[in-house]
Design a protein around this motif. Structure first.
Motif, PDB file in Angstrom:
ATOM      1  N   UNK A   6     -14.491  -5.731   3.564  1.00  0.00           N
ATOM      2  CA  UNK A   6     -15.443  -5.892   2.684  1.00  0.00           C
ATOM      3  C   UNK A   6     -15.259  -5.122   1.591  1.00  0.00           C
ATOM      4  N   UNK A   7     -15.811  -5.821   0.118  1.00  0.00           N
ATOM      5  CA  UNK A   7     -15.890  -4.998  -0.889  1.00  0.00           C
ATOM      6  C   UNK A   7     -17.020  -5.548  -1.821  1.00  0.00           C
ATOM      7  N   UNK A   8     -17.300  -4.501  -2.886  1.00  0.00           N
ATOM      8  CA  UNK A   8     -18.387  -5.061  -3.784  1.00  0.00           C
ATOM      9  C   UNK A   8     -19.703  -4.729  -3.596  1.00  0.00           C
ATOM     10  N   UNK A   9     -20.012  -4.247  -2.728  1.00  0.00           N
ATOM     11  CA  UNK A   9     -21.386  -3.579  -2.439  1.00  0.00           C
ATOM     12  C   UNK A   9     -21.666  -2.671  -3.720  1.00  0.00           C
ATOM     13  N   UNK A  13     -29.800  -2.981 -10.409  1.00  0.00           N
ATOM     14  CA  UNK A  13     -31.322  -3.086 -10.709  1.00  0.00           C
ATOM     15  C   UNK A  13     -31.833  -4.699 -10.353  1.00  0.00           C
ATOM     16  N   UNK A  14     -33.014  -4.503 -10.168  1.00  0.00           N
ATOM     17  CA  UNK A  14     -33.521  -6.113  -9.972  1.00  0.00           C
ATOM     18  C   UNK A  14     -33.363  -7.156 -10.931  1.00  0.00           C
ATOM     19  N   UNK A  15     -32.917  -8.239 -10.813  1.00  0.00           N
ATOM     20  CA  UNK A  15     -32.360  -9.505 -11.552  1.00  0.00           C
ATOM     21  C   UNK A  15     -31.022  -9.261 -11.710  1.00  0.00           C
ATOM     22  N   UNK A  16     -30.180  -8.117 -11.318  1.00  0.00           N
ATOM     23  CA  UNK A  16     -28.903  -7.980 -11.643  1.00  0.00           C
ATOM     24  C   UNK A  16     -27.947  -8.930 -10.601  1.00  0.00           C
ATOM     25  N   UNK A  17     -26.625  -8.726 -10.730  1.00  0.00           N
ATOM     26  CA  UNK A  17     -25.642  -9.379 -10.072  1.00  0.00           C
ATOM     27  C   UNK A  17     -24.806  -8.517  -9.179  1.00  0.00           C
ATOM     28  N   UNK A  18     -24.306  -8.974  -8.092  1.00  0.00           N
ATOM     29  CA  UNK A  18     -23.100  -8.398  -7.586  1.00  0.00           C
ATOM     30  C   UNK A  18     -22.133  -9.463  -6.845  1.00  0.00           C
ATOM     31  N   UNK A  19     -20.963  -9.038  -6.632  1.00  0.00           N
ATOM     32  CA  UNK A  19     -20.142 -10.168  -6.092  1.00  0.00           C
ATOM     33  C   UNK A  19     -19.215  -9.364  -4.951  1.00  0.00           C
ATOM     34  N   UNK A  20     -19.637  -9.915  -3.731  1.00  0.00           N
ATOM     35  CA  UNK A  20     -18.989  -9.446  -2.588  1.00  0.00           C
ATOM     36  C   UNK A  20     -17.898 -10.171  -2.206  1.00  0.00           C
ATOM     37  N   UNK A  21     -16.869  -9.588  -1.620  1.00  0.00           N
ATOM     38  CA  UNK A  21     -15.418 -10.168  -1.122  1.00  0.00           C
ATOM     39  C   UNK A  21     -15.117  -9.657   0.101  1.00  0.00           C
ATOM     40  N   UNK A  22     -14.484 -10.406   0.947  1.00  0.00           N
ATOM     41  CA  UNK A  22     -14.118 -10.043   2.303  1.00  0.00           C
ATOM     42  C   UNK A  22     -12.690 -10.897   2.616  1.00  0.00           C
ATOM     43  N   UNK A  76      -7.425 -16.464   3.147  1.00  0.00           N
ATOM     44  CA  UNK A  76      -8.204 -16.197   4.282  1.00  0.00           C
ATOM     45  C   UNK A  76      -9.135 -15.076   3.542  1.00  0.00           C
ATOM     46  N   UNK A  77     -10.071 -15.467   2.379  1.00  0.00           N
ATOM     47  CA  UNK A  77     -10.893 -14.609   1.964  1.00  0.00           C
ATOM     48  C   UNK A  77     -12.314 -15.539   1.693  1.00  0.00           C
ATOM     49  N   UNK A  78     -13.348 -14.695   1.708  1.00  0.00           N
ATOM     50  CA  UNK A  78     -14.599 -15.314   1.527  1.00  0.00           C
ATOM     51  C   UNK A  78     -15.508 -14.341   0.574  1.00  0.00           C
ATOM     52  N   UNK A  79     -15.954 -15.118  -0.731  1.00  0.00           N
ATOM     53  CA  UNK A  79     -16.771 -14.272  -1.452  1.00  0.00           C
ATOM     54  C   UNK A  79     -18.420 -14.814  -1.617  1.00  0.00           C
ATOM     55  N   UNK A  80     -19.212 -13.644  -1.837  1.00  0.00           N
ATOM     56  CA  UNK A  80     -20.500 -14.382  -2.275  1.00  0.00           C
ATOM     57  C   UNK A  80     -21.178 -13.441  -3.587  1.00  0.00           C
ATOM     58  N   UNK A  81     -21.284 -14.612  -4.502  1.00  0.00           N
ATOM     59  CA  UNK A  81     -21.809 -14.193  -5.575  1.00  0.00           C
ATOM     60  C   UNK A  81     -23.258 -14.086  -5.501  1.00  0.00           C
ATOM     61  N   UNK A  90     -31.972  -6.122  -0.536  1.00  0.00           N
ATOM     62  CA  UNK A  90     -31.261  -4.625   0.005  1.00  0.00           C
ATOM     63  C   UNK A  90     -31.025  -4.651   1.583  1.00  0.00           C
ATOM     64  N   UNK A  91     -29.867  -4.392   1.732  1.00  0.00           N
ATOM     65  CA  UNK A  91     -29.422  -4.516   3.418  1.00  0.00           C
ATOM     66  C   UNK A  91     -27.800  -4.282   3.086  1.00  0.00           C
ATOM     67  N   UNK A  92     -27.544  -4.020   4.409  1.00  0.00           N
ATOM     68  CA  UNK A  92     -25.942  -3.823   4.788  1.00  0.00           C
ATOM     69  C   UNK A  92     -25.458  -5.358   4.979  1.00  0.00           C
ATOM     70  N   UNK A  93     -24.506  -5.796   4.045  1.00  0.00           N
ATOM     71  CA  UNK A  93     -24.123  -7.068   4.245  1.00  0.00           C
ATOM     72  C   UNK A  93     -22.711  -6.975   5.130  1.00  0.00           C
ATOM     73  N   UNK A  94     -22.662  -7.994   6.227  1.00  0.00           N
ATOM     74  CA  UNK A  94     -21.510  -8.219   7.011  1.00  0.00           C
ATOM     75  C   UNK A  94     -20.871  -9.499   6.831  1.00  0.00           C
ATOM     76  N   UNK A  95     -19.538  -9.268   6.554  1.00  0.00           N
ATOM     77  CA  UNK A  95     -18.456 -10.578   6.599  1.00  0.00           C
ATOM     78  C   UNK A  95     -18.429 -11.221   8.000  1.00  0.00           C
ATOM     79  N   UNK A  96     -18.184 -12.332   8.357  1.00  0.00           N
ATOM     80  CA  UNK A  96     -17.770 -12.677   9.690  1.00  0.00           C
ATOM     81  C   UNK A  96     -16.955 -13.765   9.582  1.00  0.00           C
ATOM     82  N   UNK A  97     -16.043 -14.106  10.418  1.00  0.00           N
ATOM     83  CA  UNK A  97     -15.242 -15.148  10.818  1.00  0.00           C
ATOM     84  C   UNK A  97     -15.092 -15.690  12.210  1.00  0.00           C
ATOM     85  N   UNK A  98     -15.218 -17.119  12.205  1.00  0.00           N
ATOM     86  CA  UNK A  98     -15.310 -17.755  13.535  1.00  0.00           C
ATOM     87  C   UNK A  98     -13.923 -18.327  13.457  1.00  0.00           C
ATOM     88  N   UNK A  99     -12.883 -18.285  14.705  1.00  0.00           N
ATOM     89  CA  UNK A  99     -11.913 -19.126  14.734  1.00  0.00           C
ATOM     90  C   UNK A  99     -11.902 -19.530  16.320  1.00  0.00           C
TER      91      UNK A  99
END
Length: 115
Positions: A6-9, A13-22, A76-81, A90-99
């Motif tokens: 994972x990357x992007x954490x 500030x409140x109201x802002x944006x982040x993009x996570x990638x896995x 094989x990537x997933x993103x979260x805008x 606020x949290x730890x964000x975990x990427x997951x994959x099911x195959x």
């Protein structure tokens, strides 16, 4: 073995944006779903968003309209805008994959939203 990186954490500030990638690599057999969960201190891990290979997406009610999940099947990537972030995101964000063979999780990336 399947590896999820994972990357992007970070801090925003409140109201802002982040993009996570896995990015997933390793012995992957026919992905069924990729997505993101999160765990805040003292709380259980909860599903944030998922993206099935069929194209179906699913979001937690708390993030609908603010978060958007996307996938790149070829890489094989997933993103979260994440937009309009709130302190309660606020949290730890975990990427997951099911195959076909099982479920796999990343190490997690910290997202902190200040008020």
């Amino acid at each position: 073995q399947v590896q999820l990186v994972e990357s992007g954490g970070g801090l925003v500030q409140a109201g802002g944006s982040l993009r996570l990638s896995c990015a997933a690599s390793g012995n992957i057999f026919s992905i069924n779903v990729m997505g993101w969960s999160r765990q805040a201190p003292g709380k259980q891990r909860e599903l944030v968003a998922s993206f099935a290979t069929s194209g179906n997406t699913n979001y937690a009610d708390s993030v609908k309209g603010r978060f958007t999940i996307s996938r790149d099947y070829s890489k094989n990537t997933v993103h979260l805008q994440m937009n309009s972030l709130k302190p309660e995101d606020t949290a730890v964000y975990y990427c997951f994959l099911g195959d076909r063979l099982g479920d796999y999780w990343g190490q997690g990336t910290q997202v902190t939203v200040s008020s």
